[in-house]
Scaffold this active site. Sequence first.
Site, mmCIF file in Angstrom:
data_model
loop_
_atom_site.group_PDB
_atom_site.id
_atom_site.type_symbol
_atom_site.label_atom_id
_atom_site.label_comp_id
_atom_site.label_asym_id
_atom_site.label_seq_id
_atom_site.Cartn_x
_atom_site.Cartn_y
_atom_site.Cartn_z
ATOM 1 N N GLU A 204 -23.040 16.299 -36.355
ATOM 2 C CA GLU A 204 -23.526 17.712 -35.623
ATOM 3 C C GLU A 204 -22.449 18.233 -34.701
ATOM 4 O O GLU A 204 -22.126 17.032 -33.571
ATOM 5 C CB GLU A 204 -24.772 17.745 -34.718
ATOM 6 C CG GLU A 204 -26.053 17.746 -36.081
ATOM 7 C CD GLU A 204 -27.178 16.779 -35.698
ATOM 8 O OE1 GLU A 204 -27.785 16.440 -34.265
ATOM 9 O OE2 GLU A 204 -27.622 16.012 -36.340
ATOM 10 N N GLU B 128 -30.724 14.599 -40.150
ATOM 11 C CA GLU B 128 -30.150 13.830 -39.689
ATOM 12 C C GLU B 128 -30.839 13.002 -40.963
ATOM 13 O O GLU B 128 -29.546 12.043 -41.943
ATOM 14 C CB GLU B 128 -30.752 12.971 -38.132
ATOM 15 C CG GLU B 128 -29.452 13.570 -37.372
ATOM 16 C CD GLU B 128 -30.724 14.603 -36.639
ATOM 17 O OE1 GLU B 128 -31.145 14.366 -37.002
ATOM 18 O OE2 GLU B 128 -29.936 14.675 -35.400
ATOM 19 N N PHE C 223 -26.022 10.684 -30.447
ATOM 20 C CA PHE C 223 -27.114 9.224 -29.468
ATOM 21 C C PHE C 223 -27.653 8.699 -30.343
ATOM 22 O O PHE C 223 -28.587 9.431 -31.405
ATOM 23 C CB PHE C 223 -27.940 10.079 -29.045
ATOM 24 C CG PHE C 223 -27.034 11.534 -27.216
ATOM 25 C CD1 PHE C 223 -26.777 12.579 -28.002
ATOM 26 C CD2 PHE C 223 -27.263 11.267 -26.336
ATOM 27 C CE1 PHE C 223 -26.587 13.725 -26.785
ATOM 28 C CE2 PHE C 223 -26.552 11.581 -24.961
ATOM 29 C CZ PHE C 223 -26.849 13.237 -26.038
ATOM 30 N N ASP D 257 -30.186 7.609 -29.572
ATOM 31 C CA ASP D 257 -31.127 7.617 -29.447
ATOM 32 C C ASP D 257 -32.513 8.223 -30.615
ATOM 33 O O ASP D 257 -33.506 8.266 -30.403
ATOM 34 C CB ASP D 257 -31.706 8.457 -27.958
ATOM 35 C CG ASP D 257 -30.646 7.530 -26.771
ATOM 36 O OD1 ASP D 257 -31.229 6.910 -25.705
ATOM 37 O OD2 ASP D 257 -29.662 7.899 -27.246
ATOM 38 N N PHE D 258 -31.441 8.836 -31.536
ATOM 39 C CA PHE D 258 -32.019 9.704 -32.091
ATOM 40 C C PHE D 258 -32.624 9.415 -33.740
ATOM 41 O O PHE D 258 -32.844 9.392 -34.530
ATOM 42 C CB PHE D 258 -31.155 11.222 -32.983
ATOM 43 C CG PHE D 258 -30.881 11.411 -32.042
ATOM 44 C CD1 PHE D 258 -31.217 12.039 -30.827
ATOM 45 C CD2 PHE D 258 -29.919 12.923 -31.290
ATOM 46 C CE1 PHE D 258 -30.926 12.682 -29.177
ATOM 47 C CE2 PHE D 258 -29.054 13.645 -30.940
ATOM 48 C CZ PHE D 258 -29.580 13.468 -28.838
ATOM 49 N N HIS E 47 -32.103 9.663 -23.861
ATOM 50 C CA HIS E 47 -30.570 9.873 -24.452
ATOM 51 C C HIS E 47 -29.522 9.186 -24.144
ATOM 52 O O HIS E 47 -28.794 9.142 -23.298
ATOM 53 C CB HIS E 47 -29.801 11.393 -23.705
ATOM 54 C CG HIS E 47 -30.598 12.328 -24.435
ATOM 55 N ND1 HIS E 47 -31.920 12.834 -24.596
ATOM 56 C CD2 HIS E 47 -30.336 13.597 -25.515
ATOM 57 C CE1 HIS E 47 -32.271 14.266 -25.477
ATOM 58 N NE2 HIS E 47 -30.714 14.347 -26.302
HETATM 59 C C1 LIG Z 1 -32.472 14.341 -33.645
HETATM 60 C C2 LIG Z 1 -32.036 15.418 -33.188
HETATM 61 N N1 LIG Z 1 -31.035 15.615 -33.060
HETATM 62 C C3 LIG Z 1 -30.056 15.825 -32.360
HETATM 63 C C4 LIG Z 1 -30.613 16.200 -31.098
HETATM 64 C C5 LIG Z 1 -28.902 16.769 -30.287
HETATM 65 N N2 LIG Z 1 -29.561 18.540 -30.133
HETATM 66 C C6 LIG Z 1 -30.248 18.555 -28.660
HETATM 67 S S1 LIG Z 1 -30.526 20.122 -28.748
HETATM 68 C C7 LIG Z 1 -30.084 20.856 -30.099
HETATM 69 C C8 LIG Z 1 -29.529 21.854 -30.541
HETATM 70 C C9 LIG Z 1 -30.956 22.633 -31.021
HETATM 71 O O1 LIG Z 1 -31.052 23.305 -31.380
HETATM 72 P P1 LIG Z 1 -32.227 24.655 -31.842
HETATM 73 O O2 LIG Z 1 -33.484 24.191 -32.272
HETATM 74 O O3 LIG Z 1 -31.679 26.031 -32.442
HETATM 75 O O4 LIG Z 1 -32.759 25.060 -30.149
HETATM 76 P P2 LIG Z 1 -31.821 25.265 -29.032
HETATM 77 O O5 LIG Z 1 -30.915 24.403 -28.491
HETATM 78 O O6 LIG Z 1 -31.417 26.424 -29.902
HETATM 79 O O7 LIG Z 1 -32.921 26.094 -27.720
HETATM 80 C C10 LIG Z 1 -29.060 19.192 -31.082
HETATM 81 C C11 LIG Z 1 -28.297 19.229 -32.339
HETATM 82 C C12 LIG Z 1 -31.366 16.037 -30.722
HETATM 83 N N3 LIG Z 1 -32.013 16.243 -29.321
HETATM 84 N N4 LIG Z 1 -32.890 15.569 -31.717
#
Ligand SMILES: Cc1ncc(C[n+]2csc(CCOP(=O)(O)OP(=O)(O)O)c2C)c(N)n1
Lengths: 327, 327, 338, 338
Positions: free
Chosen positions: C34, C65, C88, C90-91, C134
């Site tokens: 990502e 993932e 991370f 943590d995920f 995180h």
């Molecule tokens: C399982 C997981 N994968 C990756 C992340 C890292 N991450 C945090 S927010 C995000 C983007 C989220 O996009 P969206 O669901 O469209 O929400 P937005 O941020 O646009 O509100 C990512 C990849 C995470 N927190 N949890």
Amino acid sequence: MPDNDVLREMHHQMVRIRLFEESIQQAYLEGKTPAFDIAAGPVPGEMHLAAGQEPVAAGVCAHLRASDAVTATHRPHHIALAHGMDMKRLAAEIFGKETGLGHGRGGHMHLFDAATNFGCSGIVGEGIPTAVGHALAYKKQGRDNVAVSFFGEGAANQGAFHEALNLAALWKLPVLFVCEDNAWAISVPKEKATAIANNADRAAAYGIPGVLVPDNDPVAVYEVAGEAVARARRGGGPSLIEVKTDRLLGHFEGDPQMYRSPEELARLKDRDALRAFERRLIETAVLTAADAQATWDRARAEVDEAIQFARTSPYPEPAAALLHVFA
Amino acid sequence: MPDNDVLREMHHQMVRIRLFEESIQQAYLEGKTPAFDIAAGPVPGEMHLAAGQEPVAAGVCAHLRASDAVTATHRPHHIALAHGMDMKRLAAEIFGKETGLGHGRGGHMHLFDAATNFGCSGIVGEGIPTAVGHALAYKKQGRDNVAVSFFGEGAANQGAFHEALNLAALWKLPVLFVCEDNAWAISVPKEKATAIANNADRAAAYGIPGVLVPDNDPVAVYEVAGEAVARARRGGGPSLIEVKTDRLLGHFEGDPQMYRSPEELARLKDRDALRAFERRLIETAVLTAADAQATWDRARAEVDEAIQFARTSPYPEPAAALLHVFA
Amino acid sequence: MAVETKRLLTTSKAISEAFAQEMERDPSVFLMGEDIGVYGGIFGATTGLLERFGPERVMDTPISETGFIGAAIGAALSGMRPVAELMFVDFFGVCMDQIYNHMAKIHYESGGNLKVPMVLTTAIGGGYSDGAQHSQTLYGMFAHLPGMKIVVPSTPYDAKGLMISAIRDDNPVLYMFHKGIMGLGWMTPNPRATGHVPEEPYTVPIGTADVKRAGRDLTIVTLSLMVHRALDAAEDLAKEGIEAEVLDLRSVIPLDREAIVASVRKTHRLLVVDEDYQSFGLSGEVITTAVQGAFDSLDAPPARLAYPDVPIPYSRPLEQFCLPNREKIVAAAKQLLA
Amino acid sequence: MAVETKRLLTTSKAISEAFAQEMERDPSVFLMGEDIGVYGGIFGATTGLLERFGPERVMDTPISETGFIGAAIGAALSGMRPVAELMFVDFFGVCMDQIYNHMAKIHYESGGNLKVPMVLTTAIGGGYSDGAQHSQTLYGMFAHLPGMKIVVPSTPYDAKGLMISAIRDDNPVLYMFHKGIMGLGWMTPNPRATGHVPEEPYTVPIGTADVKRAGRDLTIVTLSLMVHRALDAAEDLAKEGIEAEVLDLRSVIPLDREAIVASVRKTHRLLVVDEDYQSFGLSGEVITTAVQGAFDSLDAPPARLAYPDVPIPYSRPLEQFCLPNREKIVAAAKQLLA
Ligand SMILES: Cc1ncc(C[n+]2csc(CCOP(=O)(O)OP(=O)(O)O)c2C)c(N)n1
Ligand SMILES: Cc1ncc(C[n+]2csc(CCOP(=O)(O)OP(=O)(O)O)c2C)c(N)n1
Ligand SMILES: [Mg+2]
Ligand SMILES: [Mg+2]
């Protein structure tokens, strides 16, 4: 069409959310100049703001009671406030203070509030099954509450989304799944992440209604959500609602946004849904310009008070970090 | 309509699968009487047989090359054999012998074969993303191979299903997703697990073709799979195929099946797709009765030889359990 | 060699250089994860690589993932050498089945017939108020599960060499980098996060610990960012005449048990410093290794300074209370010698 | 009390009795999981409960562990007391985020304001050739992650009492039962899997270890099915004049460190017997506890007999080679005393 009181209240909610987040943004940047240090200042860590997405929160939460459960994401403030979370305790949590919702243990991505049955989390998709569980409890308890799960369009590609929607549909639970499609998951655009254009169409995979709100309009959200909430309360089962909304800021504060063109950012700013909504309310005489100003003033005072509360509250005792692992 | 050679070959595959599994079933029960002890006998552990599901394996695998990857589930024998896995090494693995595919380390749920690019696993849904990865490699390498993932209707409610289909659709990869809907996930019937009637309809959530094969007919499977494989090979992307098939036996050997009525079991036995297919081939003069018998005889001999090979092969050295953690 | 000729890089640049050199060398290497493309990776590990290698080899993925790490396994089985990034650590919970039950076991289940040559990179560590989801390190948890190698570099030099080794290894390798060692412009500056990195490709062996500072009075076994903290503490201790040996594990699996035992036999005292949760993890394993390998040499019961067994709090005073740091290491070392 | 009045139950019946009694007592208790209804649970833990309590309180679920375990969390937050079953612990990887990052952390993140009173039951253990993905124990891994209690009974009596305690506890409790202690008709018979279980509801305290056999010459710390193996071994050892104390941990979190230290102080020797993977897990933690709490009492370095760090092989001779058993325990005990 919502009546004028509802329109004014949605406007009020959007205004106070916007002002709250602007103040948080300012506080976040304190202590982080000249060199941006994520660990520094009164508000350290990651900070995900929702400017532009207020219509979703205001439109959906207008139908909710405090006893209805809401689960949100890493970008939770707009929803938390629209659902009635105490702004002071929210601010204090963001400042890491003892008076915060979680006495500083949660932080801005982990807000939990018994008073409004609110929860959120930093893991994409994590809260979707939780909402199903709240709704399951309501059904078992014979309550006419609903649970609402908010998540981004990026989250709709997580397994949790699929499992949760199937369960809710199968068990005919009172849940709303609300997808905030702001077109981006950090730097990854929706088209590079989702094989179809509209997540609302995924409702077909579960045999539930899926409704697309194609523009970022609180009234349109209000109407679609109203129908879905009413259906859920009377035992008609879950719905999926997708709103095409806007993320006006970076994914988090400090995001250089190299992946978005300056034109896109300017275009978004121009169509700021809060400003557009306010103009419309004034044009349609729901609000006078003076009413609007009064709303901003009232919200300003509320926000200032909350931030002040947060700033002046004490930090938790360091050694208290070891408490509350178990009840 | 497949030509007669293909029909005869599908029949042959179905026969050898059926006979192989019957022999495994017998061996499995050895040493487990009078008291059924899952750990006892020449074939210990869980044993999931696929009697009734041969049409899916025969119909799809007829289109595959050994270099095409296949991922399967805890119920893998029919697919493994139809895809060309060496029957002796398969049998030996099931008997836990040194001559088995995994030198006894994998067992019947964990069959891995480099010669036929076959893999399977004991975790529901686990192999679906793997197939996407094989297909991704093919695309990168410019090969016209395809990858096929087989899974049950129960697996279609796992998050892995959703994520994998979205990825394959997004990246337009040469994958077939084949859902064997045998109406049951252990004791849980499809209607109590899946909010809609046909998983093929879930293809809409990914913008890919979804085709339902409503009866357990190898010819119908052959035709639908043929189109999907051809499209995938020429770069047209993935497909989802759902076959309504039958699980004639228990979930695993030893399953008391209290959850199924004797009538259902009798009905299923009566409509055994292998017998029905054979009758049809004889009626349409694709096979004579003597041909059919010869096929059974040939398969019988092959199976007996494989089981014999397995029985007479040595066990691995106990201390060799510590080998092969790392390459 | 004159000091000024040494090229200094941050750890994140060292890692992206390793990626670039291996991708040049071997067309089967590609990256997926990502925000690794235009964004360059949230922690800068892939900066510049999309421009150089294009979107087929530097693939941004959806937030799936299980899907894409599972796809990396399939690709590895079909002749590629994928590097997948879990943003991370943590995920891990959304994709752990693919990691521990599939990626890590296929080689064994196949009786050695199949190989899964892939690297799973992930960011670990806290200290900057990123909260309970995180900020974790978790290598102790992964290490409990057989079938994957685990490397945890502390310096730019080791980071590059271990990444090249990981990519060339025929086994799945979990590569865990602490955010605090990356030398990022937006993190609290860490002088040890920049260091000499040779331009040419080189390897650092997986499974070999490294004495980052020799000493005679006690052994501090540690890894990742805590190596930096331990070296700081060792400087303070030296001023009081206490010479600490700092052993950087670098790999968790395989664990260099010989190096642990040898150092403890020399110093007779062991302190384990670990940012991971204290119980049922790395610190207990290192202590057990020392006790079983050097029982008679021990002059005091081995001690550990680790993250207490609590979820990671957000608020700065709470989190800092929990984290091992320079002062706490100094105090723990002195107590061990008391 | 006359012996013949004692009621004997298998462990699976003891567990289902605990469910029934708690469901009678408290209408907020309900069960969810795969095949727990008509089937009665793959390991018989819910036999007869669907008939008695109906499908609203004994809910069969789809194969959606993230979905339904996540739903259990939400239901717990909204006033219910769910018991969710993960059929085999080996499947944790498809739903671990819900377990370790959400279920286990909400109470802490909320600063103690919210409670998540739920039980997650799961089957552990091997020995019957179920291969690498259906034979693990893994409590050591869960124990590394803060926020959940973990209980691992060995007897029918403890199984019922710990289940009642778990359901009544306001915290998330992971309840791990070994298939080999259940007394199932289709498993190799185990006389210790049947035992006296009082009819009335009672609790066994979470966090308290139990001396299953007192002894003076060495302490065997163990849990779950290995308690039975250790007791068998202790009988053999007694014949040679060696009196082993067998300490059944019963809970992993909280770990009864006092009981470990007290026993080791008494016997001066420690052997940990563990069916979980050897490294980075329970055995190292117990040894560390003993070394730190009873360093001066130890007459020999503590030893461990655990599952080697390899995925679990299918073939009987391979699997049996890896598993701790009566003979190996006897041998390890004698070596410890040598
Ligand atoms: C399982 C997981 N994968 C990756 C992340 C890292 N991450 C945090 S927010 C995000 C983007 C989220 O996009 P969206 O669901 O469209 O929400 P937005 O941020 O646009 O509100 C990512 C990849 C995470 N927190 N949890
Ligand atoms: C993630 C996971 N959950 C549960 C199980 C236990 N289990 C094994 S097979 C099975 C039923 C599978 O049903 P289906 O996918 O329809 O395949 P079928 O058995 O009918 O071929 C279940 C629940 C498992 N192996 N993995
Ligand atoms: Mg988004
Ligand atoms: Mg099925």
